[in-house]
Design a protein around this motif. Structure first.
Motif, PDB file in Angstrom:
ATOM      1  N   PHE A 174     -65.582  84.035-129.382  1.00 12.15           N
ATOM      2  CA  PHE A 174     -66.292  85.235-128.939  1.00 12.15           C
ATOM      3  C   PHE A 174     -67.040  85.813-130.124  1.00 12.15           C
ATOM      4  CE2 PHE A 174     -62.714  84.752-126.097  1.00 12.15           C
ATOM      5  CZ  PHE A 174     -63.186  85.145-124.869  1.00 12.15           C
ATOM      6  N   GLN A 175     -67.963  86.716-129.869  1.00 13.16           N
ATOM      7  CA  GLN A 175     -68.667  87.391-130.951  1.00 13.16           C
ATOM      8  C   GLN A 175     -67.694  88.227-131.760  1.00 13.16           C
ATOM      9  OE1 GLN A 175     -71.880  89.591-129.191  1.00 13.16           O
ATOM     10  NE2 GLN A 175     -73.156  87.776-128.983  1.00 13.16           N
ATOM     11  N   GLY A 176     -68.003  88.410-133.034  1.00 14.12           N
ATOM     12  CA  GLY A 176     -67.183  89.240-133.899  1.00 14.12           C
ATOM     13  C   GLY A 176     -65.954  88.537-134.446  1.00 14.12           C
ATOM     14  N   GLY A 177     -65.910  87.220-134.348  1.00 13.79           N
ATOM     15  CA  GLY A 177     -64.789  86.478-134.910  1.00 13.79           C
ATOM     16  C   GLY A 177     -63.568  86.383-134.005  1.00 13.79           C
ATOM     17  N   HIS A 178     -63.633  86.914-132.795  1.00 15.47           N
ATOM     18  CA  HIS A 178     -62.504  86.834-131.869  1.00 15.47           C
ATOM     19  C   HIS A 178     -62.522  85.475-131.175  1.00 15.47           C
ATOM     20  CE1 HIS A 178     -61.691  91.090-132.332  1.00 15.47           C
ATOM     21  NE2 HIS A 178     -62.997  91.303-132.200  1.00 15.47           N
ATOM     22  N   TYR A 179     -61.359  85.018-130.735  1.00 16.04           N
ATOM     23  CA  TYR A 179     -61.276  83.743-130.033  1.00 16.04           C
ATOM     24  C   TYR A 179     -60.048  83.714-129.137  1.00 16.04           C
ATOM     25  CZ  TYR A 179     -57.678  82.644-133.459  1.00 16.04           C
ATOM     26  OH  TYR A 179     -56.549  82.680-134.228  1.00 16.04           O
ATOM     27  N   SER A 180     -60.042  82.754-128.235  1.00 11.76           N
ATOM     28  CA  SER A 180     -58.881  82.406-127.423  1.00 11.76           C
ATOM     29  C   SER A 180     -58.608  80.942-127.677  1.00 11.76           C
ATOM     30  CB  SER A 180     -59.162  82.615-125.935  1.00 11.76           C
ATOM     31  OG  SER A 180     -59.319  83.980-125.641  1.00 11.76           O
ATOM     32  N   LYS A 181     -57.395  80.494-127.323  1.00  7.89           N
ATOM     33  CA  LYS A 181     -57.111  79.078-127.540  1.00  7.89           C
ATOM     34  C   LYS A 181     -56.206  78.526-126.456  1.00  7.89           C
ATOM     35  CE  LYS A 181     -53.238  79.842-130.700  1.00  7.89           C
ATOM     36  NZ  LYS A 181     -52.685  79.545-132.007  1.00  7.89           N
ATOM     37  N   LEU A 182     -56.335  77.224-126.250  1.00 11.53           N
ATOM     38  CA  LEU A 182     -55.505  76.486-125.317  1.00 11.53           C
ATOM     39  C   LEU A 182     -54.883  75.331-126.075  1.00 11.53           C
ATOM     40  CD1 LEU A 182     -56.183  75.561-121.685  1.00 11.53           C
ATOM     41  CD2 LEU A 182     -55.560  73.762-123.253  1.00 11.53           C
ATOM     42  N   THR A 183     -53.569  75.164-125.937  1.00 13.14           N
ATOM     43  CA  THR A 183     -52.851  74.077-126.593  1.00 13.14           C
ATOM     44  C   THR A 183     -51.990  73.365-125.557  1.00 13.14           C
ATOM     45  OG1 THR A 183     -51.018  75.531-127.211  1.00 13.14           O
ATOM     46  CG2 THR A 183     -52.789  75.261-128.827  1.00 13.14           C
ATOM     47  N   ARG A 184     -51.291  72.321-126.000  1.00 11.22           N
ATOM     48  CA  ARG A 184     -50.386  71.591-125.114  1.00 11.22           C
ATOM     49  C   ARG A 184     -49.040  71.399-125.792  1.00 11.22           C
ATOM     50  NH1 ARG A 184     -50.245  66.001-126.650  1.00 11.22           N
ATOM     51  NH2 ARG A 184     -51.926  65.487-128.085  1.00 11.22           N
ATOM     52  N   ALA A 185     -48.009  71.205-124.983  1.00 17.66           N
ATOM     53  CA  ALA A 185     -46.654  71.011-125.506  1.00 17.66           C
ATOM     54  C   ALA A 185     -45.826  70.262-124.471  1.00 17.66           C
ATOM     55  CB  ALA A 185     -46.011  72.363-125.817  1.00 17.66           C
ATOM     56  N   THR A 186     -44.632  69.841-124.869  1.00 16.06           N
ATOM     57  CA  THR A 186     -43.705  69.237-123.923  1.00 16.06           C
ATOM     58  C   THR A 186     -42.543  70.191-123.680  1.00 16.06           C
ATOM     59  OG1 THR A 186     -42.385  68.127-125.609  1.00 16.06           O
ATOM     60  CG2 THR A 186     -44.262  66.907-124.710  1.00 16.06           C
ATOM     61  N   ALA A 187     -41.869  69.989-122.554  1.00 15.65           N
ATOM     62  CA  ALA A 187     -40.757  70.867-122.188  1.00 15.65           C
ATOM     63  C   ALA A 187     -39.663  70.860-123.242  1.00 15.65           C
ATOM     64  CB  ALA A 187     -40.193  70.456-120.829  1.00 15.65           C
ATOM     65  N   LYS A 188     -39.443  69.737-123.893  1.00 20.36           N
ATOM     66  CA  LYS A 188     -38.399  69.682-124.923  1.00 20.36           C
ATOM     67  C   LYS A 188     -38.806  70.459-126.172  1.00 20.36           C
ATOM     68  CE  LYS A 188     -36.221  65.379-123.577  1.00 20.36           C
ATOM     69  NZ  LYS A 188     -35.865  64.026-123.939  1.00 20.36           N
ATOM     70  N   THR A 189     -40.081  70.441-126.539  1.00 18.54           N
ATOM     71  CA  THR A 189     -40.498  71.106-127.773  1.00 18.54           C
ATOM     72  C   THR A 189     -40.617  72.617-127.622  1.00 18.54           C
ATOM     73  OG1 THR A 189     -42.852  70.789-127.323  1.00 18.54           O
ATOM     74  CG2 THR A 189     -41.730  69.079-128.621  1.00 18.54           C
ATOM     75  N   VAL A 190     -40.804  73.121-126.401  1.00 18.17           N
ATOM     76  CA  VAL A 190     -40.977  74.569-126.236  1.00 18.17           C
ATOM     77  C   VAL A 190     -39.656  75.322-126.261  1.00 18.17           C
ATOM     78  CG1 VAL A 190     -43.138  74.354-124.983  1.00 18.17           C
ATOM     79  CG2 VAL A 190     -40.992  74.519-123.705  1.00 18.17           C
ATOM     80  N   ILE A 191     -38.542  74.627-126.172  1.00 17.37           N
ATOM     81  CA  ILE A 191     -37.246  75.297-126.195  1.00 17.37           C
ATOM     82  C   ILE A 191     -37.100  76.115-127.467  1.00 17.37           C
ATOM     83  CG2 ILE A 191     -34.742  74.933-126.294  1.00 17.37           C
ATOM     84  CD1 ILE A 191     -35.228  72.524-124.386  1.00 17.37           C
TER      85      ILE A 191
END
Length: 177
Positions: free
Chosen positions: A104-121
């Protein structure tokens, strides 16, 4: 081999009708999508996370699947093509093998990542604004649900989608059931 416009299939149109009917404006969008295979539910969910990130500065979306192979496929075969299509339309998006950044303007951003069910614990204490828990009835136990669902605050702009194909009420599918 070529990009085509994304138009909702009949099953995806039904999902949208159901969401409109049950949506509560002061709560995050919470969807449990119990589906059959190859009906477009996962693609619909990734499209919604993409739209969320394009609209929400500071958005943090995570695609979680039971296996790395599945999370990687959802990311590479769904999320990245959506991002590439938006790049071609002039939206400032950067993408690599593990993260898509929506600038976004002004240095702002959003992000999308991925993970597995075992790693998010081990992800307790993290913050997300949107999560897709894909093939949730195949997760190793309830810790994955508790860990990821609790990362999403009650902000009405936030999203929790739990989608899965059936896997029984006992054994591996019991935590989802």
């Amino acid at each position: 081999g070529r990009t085509v416009p994304f138009r909702f299939a009949p099953s995806q149109q039904r999902i949208m009708r159901e969401i409109r009917e049950h949506y509560r404006p002061n709560m995050p969008l919470q969807v449990i999508l119990y589906k059959s295979r190859r009906t477009g539910g996962s693609t619909w969910a990734v499209a919604l996370l993409t739209a969320h990130n394009m609209a929400k500065r500071g958005g943090k979306s995570v695609i979680v699947a039971q296996l790395d192979k599945t999370a990687k496929e959802l990311y590479e075969e769904r999320a990245q093509p959506f991002a590439e299509a938006m790049q071609r339309r002039g939206v400032d998006i950067k993408s690599d093998k593990t993260q898509i950044t929506y600038n976004f303007q002004g240095g702002h951003y959003s992000k999308l990542t991925r993970a597995t069910a075992k790693t998010v614990i081990g992800g307790r204490g993290l913050t997300a604004s949107a999560v897709l828990l894909s093939e949730a009835s195949y997760y190793p136990g309830e810790e994955s649900f508790v860990s990821m669902v609790n990362t999403v605050s009650k902000d009405p702009d936030n999203i929790i989608i739990i989608e899965t194909t059936p896997n029984g009420i006992e054994g591996p599918g019991q935590a989802f059931y």
